[in-house]
Design a protein around this motif. Structure first.
Motif: not given
Length: 148
Positions: A11-16, A32-37, A43-45, A70-73
């Motif tokens: 979570l920390i790595a993807v959020l940063v 928006n950044v937090l929601t997408l993160t 899903v990826s975990y 890619m798809i989610l973003t």
């Protein structure tokens, strides 16, 4: 406890990464950044780290995480953006970053979280056994004739 620590690291790595790419370079809001993160993180975990990684290898799980990000973003940004940025480029850059993070995260997962007893059977390790007989077709001369 192993999974909670792994979830926190991811979570920390993807959020940063998301904040640097989406927030600083492309001016998306922190909400928006937090929601997408959170979407990418969960899903990826589940898909890449818990389902694919133990059954396959690091490369396959990383490709899956790239495609998932890619798809989610792309879909998420398409619903909140009014053509300010090139959505494919933004999605591609973020997905490359997520794939690089997950390449190293999968190595951590394999060494610290997924243990040997939890590993699954590889699909190429099946040993099939077949039956064989000596005759290809039955010998009709050995059949009992019905004298009735």
């Amino acid at each position: 406890m192993r999974h909670i620590k792994a979830l926190a690291i991811k979570l920390i790595a993807v959020l940063v990464l998301s904040y640097i790419i989406l927030g600083l370079f492309f001016n998306y809001s922190i909400g928006n950044v937090l929601t997408l993160t959170l979407l990418i993180w969960i899903v990826s975990y589940i898909l890449g780290d818990l389902l694919l990684l133990p059954r396959t290898n690091n490369l396959t799980a990383t490709i899956s995480d790239f495609a998932t990000a890619m798809i989610l973003t792309w879909f998420y940004l398409a619903n909140i953006t009014y053509n300010e940025n090139n959505l494919f480029l933004v999605s591609f850059i973020l997905s490359i970053g997520v794939a690089i993070i997950n390449w190293f995260f999968h190595k951590y997962m394999m060494s610290n979280v997924i243990r040997e007893k939890e590993s699954y059977v590889q699909t190429n390790n099946f040993h099939y056994q077949t039956e064989a007989s000596e005759e290809i077709s039955p010998d009709k001369s050995k059949w009992k004739k019905d004298n009735s």
